[in-house]
Design an enzyme around this catalytic site. Structure first.
Site, PDB file in Angstrom:
ATOM      1  N   ARG A  16      -8.484  -3.062   4.961  1.00  0.00           N
ATOM      2  CA  ARG A  16      -8.895  -3.331   3.577  1.00  0.00           C
ATOM      3  C   ARG A  16      -7.716  -3.745   2.692  1.00  0.00           C
ATOM      4  O   ARG A  16      -7.890  -4.504   1.743  1.00  0.00           O
ATOM      5  CB  ARG A  16      -9.621  -2.122   2.984  1.00  0.00           C
ATOM      6  CG  ARG A  16      -8.772  -0.881   2.885  1.00  0.00           C
ATOM      7  CD  ARG A  16      -9.638   0.311   2.515  1.00  0.00           C
ATOM      8  NE  ARG A  16      -8.831   1.513   2.424  1.00  0.00           N
ATOM      9  CZ  ARG A  16      -9.341   2.731   2.335  1.00  0.00           C
ATOM     10  NH1 ARG A  16     -10.650   2.905   2.338  1.00  0.00           N
ATOM     11  NH2 ARG A  16      -8.543   3.768   2.234  1.00  0.00           N
ATOM     12  N   ASP A  34      -0.045   5.070   1.023  1.00  0.00           N
ATOM     13  CA  ASP A  34      -0.217   6.043   2.110  1.00  0.00           C
ATOM     14  C   ASP A  34      -0.243   5.338   3.474  1.00  0.00           C
ATOM     15  O   ASP A  34      -1.010   4.407   3.690  1.00  0.00           O
ATOM     16  CB  ASP A  34      -1.508   6.841   1.906  1.00  0.00           C
ATOM     17  CG  ASP A  34      -1.495   7.619   0.589  1.00  0.00           C
ATOM     18  OD1 ASP A  34      -0.408   8.009   0.140  1.00  0.00           O
ATOM     19  OD2 ASP A  34      -2.587   7.828   0.026  1.00  0.00           O
ATOM     20  N   ARG A  55     -13.014  12.036  -6.516  1.00  0.00           N
ATOM     21  CA  ARG A  55     -13.685  13.143  -5.822  1.00  0.00           C
ATOM     22  C   ARG A  55     -13.311  14.496  -6.406  1.00  0.00           C
ATOM     23  O   ARG A  55     -13.807  15.531  -5.944  1.00  0.00           O
ATOM     24  CB  ARG A  55     -13.272  13.164  -4.350  1.00  0.00           C
ATOM     25  CG  ARG A  55     -13.771  12.012  -3.514  1.00  0.00           C
ATOM     26  CD  ARG A  55     -12.926  11.942  -2.248  1.00  0.00           C
ATOM     27  NE  ARG A  55     -13.483  11.031  -1.258  1.00  0.00           N
ATOM     28  CZ  ARG A  55     -13.955  11.434  -0.073  1.00  0.00           C
ATOM     29  NH1 ARG A  55     -13.953  12.701   0.264  1.00  0.00           N
ATOM     30  NH2 ARG A  55     -14.417  10.555   0.777  1.00  0.00           N
ATOM     31  N   ASP A  82       0.868  -1.159   0.000  1.00  0.00           N
ATOM     32  CA  ASP A  82       0.000   0.000   0.000  1.00  0.00           C
ATOM     33  C   ASP A  82       0.919   1.227   0.000  1.00  0.00           C
ATOM     34  O   ASP A  82       2.111   1.118   0.295  1.00  0.00           O
ATOM     35  CB  ASP A  82      -0.880  -0.043   1.257  1.00  0.00           C
ATOM     36  CG  ASP A  82      -1.748   1.185   1.404  1.00  0.00           C
ATOM     37  OD1 ASP A  82      -2.347   1.605   0.393  1.00  0.00           O
ATOM     38  OD2 ASP A  82      -1.812   1.735   2.523  1.00  0.00           O
ATOM     39  N   CYS A 105      -6.464   2.705  -7.752  1.00  0.00           N
ATOM     40  CA  CYS A 105      -7.897   2.810  -8.017  1.00  0.00           C
ATOM     41  C   CYS A 105      -8.263   4.275  -7.901  1.00  0.00           C
ATOM     42  O   CYS A 105      -8.132   4.850  -6.825  1.00  0.00           O
ATOM     43  CB  CYS A 105      -8.695   1.986  -7.016  1.00  0.00           C
ATOM     44  SG  CYS A 105     -10.443   2.470  -7.019  1.00  0.00           S
TER      45      CYS A 105
HETATM   46 MG   LIG Z   1      -2.767   3.110   3.707  1.00  0.00          MG
HETATM   47 ZN   LIG Z   2     -11.578   1.416  -8.621  1.00  0.00          ZN
END
Ligand SMILES: [Mg+2]
Ligand SMILES: [Zn+2]
Length: 181
Positions: A129, A9, A57, A7, A89
């Protein structure tokens, strides 16, 4: 071929509740870039899988995301490290896409791109997640306590056999030790 999926961040760079919206806001966690370089030197390729709903966003655009990643690649390159593939994503949380973690679309895509069985892959994240997306395909999950990691640990429900490491530096050491018993 050996592969680690990261990942971004909260794992490589400091996270922000206000999103990382420009290169200036992208600041590496001490030791994280060195950890990627160490993995590379130990024969691992490194892929990124990151949710970047700030694009969906309208908080930043693709050119800005590319500029952020240019900064990351440059900083890594100075240490002799590299990220071989970068999957993100761009969709907002409500878009119901297949790539936003905890869905595993990006993990599947990485498996195809590298021609690798995800069960042989190590996957490092700071949020549940991240781990869920990789655990769905049998990766070795590693929670780091940087970013949202402390909160994730307290909330529990981690996939079975998840390793918990202080940060990416410790995670890299443990991956390398596990790979060379
Ligand atoms: Mg993260
Ligand atoms: Zn996506």
């Amino acid at each position: 071929m050996k592969l680690v999926i990261l990942d971004r961040d909260g794992v490589i760079n400091y996270d922000s509740p206000h999103f990382i919206k420009n290169p200036d806001e992208w600041k590496p966690i001490p030791g994280s870039l060195e950890a990627i370089a160490l993995l590379n030197q130990s024969g691992f390729r490194v892929a990124l899988a990151t949710n970047q709903s700030g694009i969906g966003r309208g908080l930043f655009d693709m050119a800005t995301l590319n500029a952020i990643h240019d900064k990351m690649h440059r900083a890594l390159g100075q240490l002799g490290g590299r990220v071989d593939a970068l999957f993100y994503c761009p969709h907002a949380a409500g878009a119901n896409c297949d790539c936003r973690k905890p869905k595993s679309g990006m993990i599947e895509e990485i498996g195809r791109r590298f021609g690798i069985d995800i069960r042989t892959v190590y996957s490092v994240g700071d949020s549940l997640r991240d781990l869920q997306a990789s655990a769905a395909h049998g990766a070795q999950c590693i929670l780091v306590l940087t970013g949202k990691g402390e909160k994730t640990l307290i909330e529990g429900d981690l996939p079975e056999n998840t390793w918990v490491c202080a940060d990416l530096a410790e995670a890299a050491q443990r991956i390398i030790a596990h790979d060379n018993p």
